[in-house]
Scaffold this active site. Structure first.
Site, PDB file in Angstrom:
ATOM      1  N   GLY A  46       0.836  -1.196   0.000  1.00 48.69           N
ATOM      2  CA  GLY A  46       0.000   0.000   0.000  1.00 48.69           C
ATOM      3  C   GLY A  46       0.868   1.242   0.000  1.00 48.69           C
ATOM      4  O   GLY A  46       2.030   1.198   0.436  1.00 48.69           O
ATOM      5  N   GLN A  51       2.958   9.883   1.447  1.00 50.02           N
ATOM      6  CA  GLN A  51       4.303   9.305   1.509  1.00 50.02           C
ATOM      7  C   GLN A  51       5.203   9.738   0.363  1.00 50.02           C
ATOM      8  O   GLN A  51       6.425   9.590   0.444  1.00 50.02           O
ATOM      9  CB  GLN A  51       4.219   7.775   1.520  1.00 50.02           C
ATOM     10  CG  GLN A  51       3.599   7.210   2.793  1.00 50.02           C
ATOM     11  CD  GLN A  51       3.465   5.713   2.695  1.00 50.02           C
ATOM     12  OE1 GLN A  51       2.467   5.217   2.181  1.00 50.02           O
ATOM     13  NE2 GLN A  51       4.466   4.989   3.135  1.00 50.02           N
ATOM     14  N   CYS A  91       6.055  -0.413   7.024  1.00 50.92           N
ATOM     15  CA  CYS A  91       5.683   0.755   6.229  1.00 50.92           C
ATOM     16  C   CYS A  91       6.876   1.145   5.357  1.00 50.92           C
ATOM     17  O   CYS A  91       8.016   1.134   5.827  1.00 50.92           O
ATOM     18  CB  CYS A  91       5.324   1.899   7.169  1.00 50.92           C
ATOM     19  SG  CYS A  91       4.895   3.420   6.328  1.00 50.92           S
ATOM     20  N   LEU A  92       6.590   1.498   4.102  1.00 51.45           N
ATOM     21  CA  LEU A  92       7.682   1.897   3.199  1.00 51.45           C
ATOM     22  C   LEU A  92       8.386   3.168   3.717  1.00 51.45           C
ATOM     23  O   LEU A  92       9.532   3.414   3.354  1.00 51.45           O
ATOM     24  CB  LEU A  92       7.151   2.120   1.783  1.00 51.45           C
ATOM     25  CG  LEU A  92       6.632   0.862   1.075  1.00 51.45           C
ATOM     26  CD1 LEU A  92       6.047   1.225  -0.277  1.00 51.45           C
ATOM     27  CD2 LEU A  92       7.727  -0.190   0.929  1.00 51.45           C
ATOM     28  N   HIS A 133      -4.291   1.596   7.688  1.00 53.61           N
ATOM     29  CA  HIS A 133      -2.912   2.107   7.722  1.00 53.61           C
ATOM     30  C   HIS A 133      -2.750   3.264   6.731  1.00 53.61           C
ATOM     31  O   HIS A 133      -2.149   4.301   7.062  1.00 53.61           O
ATOM     32  CB  HIS A 133      -1.974   0.932   7.389  1.00 53.61           C
ATOM     33  CG  HIS A 133      -0.521   1.264   7.298  1.00 53.61           C
ATOM     34  ND1 HIS A 133       0.425   0.646   8.095  1.00 53.61           N
ATOM     35  CD2 HIS A 133       0.166   2.115   6.495  1.00 53.61           C
ATOM     36  CE1 HIS A 133       1.626   1.133   7.788  1.00 53.61           C
ATOM     37  NE2 HIS A 133       1.496   2.008   6.810  1.00 53.61           N
ATOM     38  N   GLU A 134      -3.303   3.094   5.527  1.00 53.53           N
ATOM     39  CA  GLU A 134      -3.124   4.133   4.495  1.00 53.53           C
ATOM     40  C   GLU A 134      -3.964   5.380   4.794  1.00 53.53           C
ATOM     41  O   GLU A 134      -3.510   6.503   4.557  1.00 53.53           O
ATOM     42  CB  GLU A 134      -3.456   3.588   3.105  1.00 53.53           C
ATOM     43  CG  GLU A 134      -2.632   2.379   2.649  1.00 53.53           C
ATOM     44  CD  GLU A 134      -1.131   2.519   2.834  1.00 53.53           C
ATOM     45  OE1 GLU A 134      -0.605   3.656   2.800  1.00 53.53           O
ATOM     46  OE2 GLU A 134      -0.470   1.483   3.042  1.00 53.53           O
ATOM     47  N   HIS A 137      -2.144   7.528   7.088  1.00 55.93           N
ATOM     48  CA  HIS A 137      -1.147   8.390   6.430  1.00 55.93           C
ATOM     49  C   HIS A 137      -1.785   9.691   5.947  1.00 55.93           C
ATOM     50  O   HIS A 137      -1.203  10.763   6.092  1.00 55.93           O
ATOM     51  CB  HIS A 137      -0.533   7.689   5.213  1.00 55.93           C
ATOM     52  CG  HIS A 137       0.600   6.762   5.538  1.00 55.93           C
ATOM     53  ND1 HIS A 137       1.742   7.171   6.184  1.00 55.93           N
ATOM     54  CD2 HIS A 137       0.781   5.444   5.273  1.00 55.93           C
ATOM     55  CE1 HIS A 137       2.578   6.132   6.304  1.00 55.93           C
ATOM     56  NE2 HIS A 137       2.013   5.071   5.765  1.00 55.93           N
TER      57      HIS A 137
END
Ligand code: NI
Length: 167
Positions: A46, A51, A91-92, A133-134, A137
């Site tokens: 995701g 991000q 997470c990226l 999670h997204e 963000h």
């Protein structure tokens, strides 16, 4: 398409709250294509526009085994959350860090698709975690915000060390 640089925690830009998309035009379609490419290249499941330092409410997700089912959520809104699950998240924007986070087990999300059509999806398990999670963000939150202060401090010093080693 182009790969976009991914912001790393604790970059303060990850705390910005994204604004809703008002019209789906070529710039949004290009953003979605670039975000998909960036997510696949980084082997993520995701990615939120936050991000990549674009503060619009756009999310891409692919939790499929085959990595060929890109889901696009524009202006996603959780309208129902049920139950609880705890799973290990990464997470990226927080490379190499994984920890347990409690999330709703099942969620219903309303959103626009790439044609600007209103959609609704009910998801559970990993996809439900990923959606939560997204959306976090887009609201300026990273999963480590859910952890204790002590853990957050340790994560920041570990990432700072990594940055020195790779610099
Ligand atoms: Ni993330």
């Amino acid at each position: 398409m182009a790969l976009l640089p991914i912001l790393r925690f604790p970059d303060p830009r990850l705390k910005k709250v994204a604004t809703p998309v008002v019209g789906i035009d070529d710039s949004i379609r290009k953003l979605v294509a670039d975000m998909g490419e960036t997510m696949y290249e980084a082997s993520g499941i995701g990615l939120a526009a936050t991000q990549v330092d674009i503060h619009k409410r756009v999310v891409v997700i692919d939790t499929s085994e085959e990595r060929n089912q890109l889901r696009v959520f524009i202006n996603p809104q959780l309208v129902r959350c049920e139950g609880l699950q705890t799973g290990e998240e990464g997470c990226l924007s927080v490379p190499g860090i994984y920890d347990k986070v409690e999330r709703a087990e099942r969620v219903t999300v309303n959103y626009l698709d790439l044609d600007g059509k209103a959609q609704s999806l009910t998801a559970e398990g990993l996809l439900a975690v990923c959606i939560q999670h997204e959306i976090d963000h887009l609201d300026g939150h990273v999963f480590v915000d859910h952890l204790s202060q002590l853990k957050q401090t340790r994560i920041k010093s570990k990432l700072a060390k990594q940055a020195r080693v790779t610099a």
